[in-house]
Design a protein around this motif. Structure first.
Motif, PDB file in Angstrom:
ATOM      1  N   PRO A 190      45.581  19.655 -33.916  1.00  0.00           N
ATOM      2  CA  PRO A 190      44.898  19.336 -35.176  1.00  0.00           C
ATOM      3  C   PRO A 190      44.260  17.953 -35.213  1.00  0.00           C
ATOM      4  O   PRO A 190      43.140  17.796 -35.700  1.00  0.00           O
ATOM      5  CB  PRO A 190      46.020  19.474 -36.214  1.00  0.00           C
ATOM      6  CG  PRO A 190      46.961  20.470 -35.620  1.00  0.00           C
ATOM      7  CD  PRO A 190      46.929  20.200 -34.145  1.00  0.00           C
ATOM      8  N   GLU A 191      44.997  16.916 -34.717  1.00  0.00           N
ATOM      9  CA  GLU A 191      44.423  15.570 -34.775  1.00  0.00           C
ATOM     10  C   GLU A 191      43.205  15.442 -33.869  1.00  0.00           C
ATOM     11  O   GLU A 191      42.240  14.733 -34.191  1.00  0.00           O
ATOM     12  CB  GLU A 191      45.475  14.512 -34.406  1.00  0.00           C
ATOM     13  CG  GLU A 191      46.086  14.657 -33.019  1.00  0.00           C
ATOM     14  CD  GLU A 191      47.361  15.491 -33.011  1.00  0.00           C
ATOM     15  OE1 GLU A 191      48.213  15.221 -32.148  1.00  0.00           O
ATOM     16  OE2 GLU A 191      47.497  16.390 -33.854  1.00  0.00           O
ATOM     17  N   THR A 192      43.218  16.154 -32.743  1.00  0.00           N
ATOM     18  CA  THR A 192      42.057  16.154 -31.848  1.00  0.00           C
ATOM     19  C   THR A 192      40.887  16.879 -32.500  1.00  0.00           C
ATOM     20  O   THR A 192      39.738  16.436 -32.427  1.00  0.00           O
ATOM     21  CB  THR A 192      42.403  16.821 -30.510  1.00  0.00           C
ATOM     22  OG1 THR A 192      43.555  16.193 -29.942  1.00  0.00           O
ATOM     23  CG2 THR A 192      41.243  16.726 -29.528  1.00  0.00           C
ATOM     24  N   LEU A 193      41.179  17.994 -33.135  1.00  0.00           N
ATOM     25  CA  LEU A 193      40.131  18.770 -33.807  1.00  0.00           C
ATOM     26  C   LEU A 193      39.490  17.962 -34.927  1.00  0.00           C
ATOM     27  O   LEU A 193      38.255  17.986 -35.087  1.00  0.00           O
ATOM     28  CB  LEU A 193      40.728  20.065 -34.364  1.00  0.00           C
ATOM     29  CG  LEU A 193      39.736  21.055 -34.968  1.00  0.00           C
ATOM     30  CD1 LEU A 193      38.716  21.516 -33.935  1.00  0.00           C
ATOM     31  CD2 LEU A 193      40.476  22.259 -35.544  1.00  0.00           C
ATOM     32  N   THR A 194      40.299  17.220 -35.675  1.00  0.00           N
ATOM     33  CA  THR A 194      39.762  16.375 -36.755  1.00  0.00           C
ATOM     34  C   THR A 194      38.812  15.330 -36.199  1.00  0.00           C
ATOM     35  O   THR A 194      37.717  15.109 -36.741  1.00  0.00           O
ATOM     36  CB  THR A 194      40.912  15.678 -37.511  1.00  0.00           C
ATOM     37  OG1 THR A 194      41.739  16.669 -38.121  1.00  0.00           O
ATOM     38  CG2 THR A 194      40.369  14.753 -38.588  1.00  0.00           C
ATOM     39  N   LEU A 195      39.203  14.695 -35.097  1.00  0.00           N
ATOM     40  CA  LEU A 195      38.355  13.684 -34.475  1.00  0.00           C
ATOM     41  C   LEU A 195      37.074  14.311 -33.923  1.00  0.00           C
ATOM     42  O   LEU A 195      35.991  13.729 -34.031  1.00  0.00           O
ATOM     43  CB  LEU A 195      39.126  12.981 -33.356  1.00  0.00           C
ATOM     44  CG  LEU A 195      38.499  11.716 -32.768  1.00  0.00           C
ATOM     45  CD1 LEU A 195      38.272  10.663 -33.856  1.00  0.00           C
ATOM     46  CD2 LEU A 195      39.391  11.151 -31.665  1.00  0.00           C
ATOM     47  N   LEU A 196      37.196  15.508 -33.348  1.00  0.00           N
ATOM     48  CA  LEU A 196      36.010  16.213 -32.862  1.00  0.00           C
ATOM     49  C   LEU A 196      35.016  16.451 -33.993  1.00  0.00           C
ATOM     50  O   LEU A 196      33.801  16.251 -33.832  1.00  0.00           O
ATOM     51  CB  LEU A 196      36.413  17.559 -32.241  1.00  0.00           C
ATOM     52  CG  LEU A 196      36.895  17.554 -30.798  1.00  0.00           C
ATOM     53  CD1 LEU A 196      37.435  18.932 -30.433  1.00  0.00           C
ATOM     54  CD2 LEU A 196      35.765  17.170 -29.852  1.00  0.00           C
ATOM     55  N   GLN A 197      35.506  16.887 -35.118  1.00  0.00           N
ATOM     56  CA  GLN A 197      34.637  17.185 -36.256  1.00  0.00           C
ATOM     57  C   GLN A 197      33.971  15.931 -36.797  1.00  0.00           C
ATOM     58  O   GLN A 197      32.834  15.974 -37.278  1.00  0.00           O
ATOM     59  CB  GLN A 197      35.450  17.888 -37.345  1.00  0.00           C
ATOM     60  CG  GLN A 197      35.902  19.284 -36.935  1.00  0.00           C
ATOM     61  CD  GLN A 197      36.934  19.889 -37.865  1.00  0.00           C
ATOM     62  OE1 GLN A 197      37.576  19.176 -38.650  1.00  0.00           O
ATOM     63  NE2 GLN A 197      37.115  21.195 -37.780  1.00  0.00           N
ATOM     64  N   GLU A 198      34.677  14.791 -36.694  1.00  0.00           N
ATOM     65  CA  GLU A 198      34.110  13.525 -37.147  1.00  0.00           C
ATOM     66  C   GLU A 198      33.038  13.021 -36.183  1.00  0.00           C
ATOM     67  O   GLU A 198      31.967  12.579 -36.596  1.00  0.00           O
ATOM     68  CB  GLU A 198      35.211  12.464 -37.272  1.00  0.00           C
ATOM     69  CG  GLU A 198      36.188  12.708 -38.413  1.00  0.00           C
ATOM     70  CD  GLU A 198      37.330  11.698 -38.398  1.00  0.00           C
ATOM     71  OE1 GLU A 198      37.363  10.839 -37.477  1.00  0.00           O
ATOM     72  OE2 GLU A 198      38.192  11.765 -39.296  1.00  0.00           O
ATOM     73  N   ARG A 199      33.357  13.076 -34.891  1.00  0.00           N
ATOM     74  CA  ARG A 199      32.450  12.522 -33.885  1.00  0.00           C
ATOM     75  C   ARG A 199      31.289  13.449 -33.571  1.00  0.00           C
ATOM     76  O   ARG A 199      30.186  13.010 -33.282  1.00  0.00           O
ATOM     77  CB  ARG A 199      33.222  12.248 -32.581  1.00  0.00           C
ATOM     78  CG  ARG A 199      34.285  11.172 -32.694  1.00  0.00           C
ATOM     79  CD  ARG A 199      33.659   9.782 -32.763  1.00  0.00           C
ATOM     80  NE  ARG A 199      34.676   8.749 -32.677  1.00  0.00           N
ATOM     81  CZ  ARG A 199      35.328   8.248 -33.723  1.00  0.00           C
ATOM     82  NH1 ARG A 199      35.048   8.699 -34.943  1.00  0.00           N
ATOM     83  NH2 ARG A 199      36.248   7.300 -33.570  1.00  0.00           N
ATOM     84  N   TYR A 200      31.546  14.755 -33.584  1.00  0.00           N
ATOM     85  CA  TYR A 200      30.531  15.727 -33.164  1.00  0.00           C
ATOM     86  C   TYR A 200      30.430  16.868 -34.187  1.00  0.00           C
ATOM     87  O   TYR A 200      30.917  17.971 -33.946  1.00  0.00           O
ATOM     88  CB  TYR A 200      30.887  16.308 -31.796  1.00  0.00           C
ATOM     89  CG  TYR A 200      31.047  15.274 -30.707  1.00  0.00           C
ATOM     90  CD1 TYR A 200      29.927  14.703 -30.085  1.00  0.00           C
ATOM     91  CD2 TYR A 200      32.314  14.868 -30.296  1.00  0.00           C
ATOM     92  CE1 TYR A 200      30.071  13.757 -29.079  1.00  0.00           C
ATOM     93  CE2 TYR A 200      32.462  13.918 -29.291  1.00  0.00           C
ATOM     94  CZ  TYR A 200      31.339  13.367 -28.681  1.00  0.00           C
ATOM     95  OH  TYR A 200      31.496  12.426 -27.699  1.00  0.00           O
ATOM     96  N   PRO A 201      29.781  16.620 -35.316  1.00  0.00           N
ATOM     97  CA  PRO A 201      29.686  17.659 -36.339  1.00  0.00           C
ATOM     98  C   PRO A 201      28.944  18.922 -35.889  1.00  0.00           C
ATOM     99  O   PRO A 201      29.121  19.985 -36.490  1.00  0.00           O
ATOM    100  CB  PRO A 201      28.935  16.953 -37.484  1.00  0.00           C
ATOM    101  CG  PRO A 201      28.266  15.777 -36.845  1.00  0.00           C
ATOM    102  CD  PRO A 201      29.152  15.360 -35.720  1.00  0.00           C
ATOM    103  N   GLN A 202      28.143  18.818 -34.838  1.00  0.00           N
ATOM    104  CA  GLN A 202      27.419  19.979 -34.316  1.00  0.00           C
ATOM    105  C   GLN A 202      28.065  20.530 -33.041  1.00  0.00           C
ATOM    106  O   GLN A 202      27.426  21.246 -32.279  1.00  0.00           O
ATOM    107  CB  GLN A 202      25.961  19.606 -34.040  1.00  0.00           C
ATOM    108  CG  GLN A 202      25.172  19.204 -35.285  1.00  0.00           C
ATOM    109  CD  GLN A 202      23.758  18.770 -34.950  1.00  0.00           C
ATOM    110  OE1 GLN A 202      23.529  17.727 -34.328  1.00  0.00           O
ATOM    111  NE2 GLN A 202      22.792  19.577 -35.346  1.00  0.00           N
ATOM    112  N   ASP A 203      29.326  20.217 -32.827  1.00  0.00           N
ATOM    113  CA  ASP A 203      30.027  20.603 -31.598  1.00  0.00           C
ATOM    114  C   ASP A 203      29.985  22.109 -31.362  1.00  0.00           C
ATOM    115  O   ASP A 203      30.296  22.910 -32.239  1.00  0.00           O
ATOM    116  CB  ASP A 203      31.490  20.140 -31.704  1.00  0.00           C
ATOM    117  CG  ASP A 203      32.279  20.426 -30.445  1.00  0.00           C
ATOM    118  OD1 ASP A 203      31.666  20.563 -29.372  1.00  0.00           O
ATOM    119  OD2 ASP A 203      33.520  20.495 -30.542  1.00  0.00           O
TER     120      ASP A 203
END
Length: 204
Positions: A166-179
């Motif tokens: 979850p914490e990695t996913l949250t950071l992914l969504q913050e850094r790369y909203p178009q991931d």
């Protein structure tokens, strides 16, 4: 244990890739000289790709050891691009990592690179040995080779909620909203190395 697993993966990737460079795939001509040139570009292109991959892997492993997947993600966000650019400068070639499902929109593959990704996916799915592709492009030569996922990759590129914490996913969504770079399993083509030479590396 985690760092030992990463090291084993890197060694295996290097070993398999080195073996692959001894074979030729597509040629751009039929003469002996052309075949020799193609093999030269295959071997040197693979050396450049593996050297860049090893440098990225070494730094990524350090981030994983210190801070886990979130630390590795931060490293990729801030340092992977400059490092790849510096390796391009060292080798006097344009070295790129591109994908049909990029995390960073800047890494989207071109139309021709998409064709190569599709080809490598078919090869991997059929359990065929992958070898580099070398093509003439304008006045230069371009080299392609697949980037294939392993278990370590899935910490940031696997299934959200299970492999991606979850914490990695949250950071992914913050850094790369178009991931787009999630949902992978092991032994899948994550993208390709795309290396452009404007002249023969032996003559640089």
């Amino acid at each position: 244990m985690k760092s030992k697993g990463i090291l084993i993966v890197l060694v295996l990737v290097g070993t398999l890739s080195f073996t692959a460079c001894k074979q030729t795939t597509k040629s751009v001509g039929k003469s002996a000289d052309t075949d020799t040139q193609i093999q030269n570009f295959e071997e040197i292109g693979l050396q450049y790709a593996l050297a860049t991959q090893a440098e990225l892997g070494k730094n990524l492993m350090g981030a994983l050891q210190k801070e886990g997947a979130t630390g590795a993600l931060e490293y990729c966000n801030t340092r992977a691009y400059p490092l790849t650019d510096s390796m391009s400068t060292v080798f006097h070639a344009r070295i790129k990592r591109v994908s049909d499902k990029p995390r960073n929109p800047a890494n989207i593959a071109s139309d021709d690179e998409m064709v190569q990704i599709t080809y490598f996916k078919q090869q991997i799915a059929a359990n065929k040995k992958t070898t580099p592709i070398v093509k003439k492009e304008n006045e230069g030569t371009i080299f392609y080779y697949p980037i294939v996922t392993n278990a370590i990759c899935l910490q940031c590129h696997g299934i959200a909620g299970s492999q991606i914490l979850p914490e990695t996913l949250t950071l992914l969504q913050e850094r790369y909203p178009q991931d787009m770079a999630t949902g992978y399993d092991v032994n899948e083509v994550r993208g390709i190395w795309s290396i452009y030479f404007d002249k023969d590396p032996d003559k640089q």
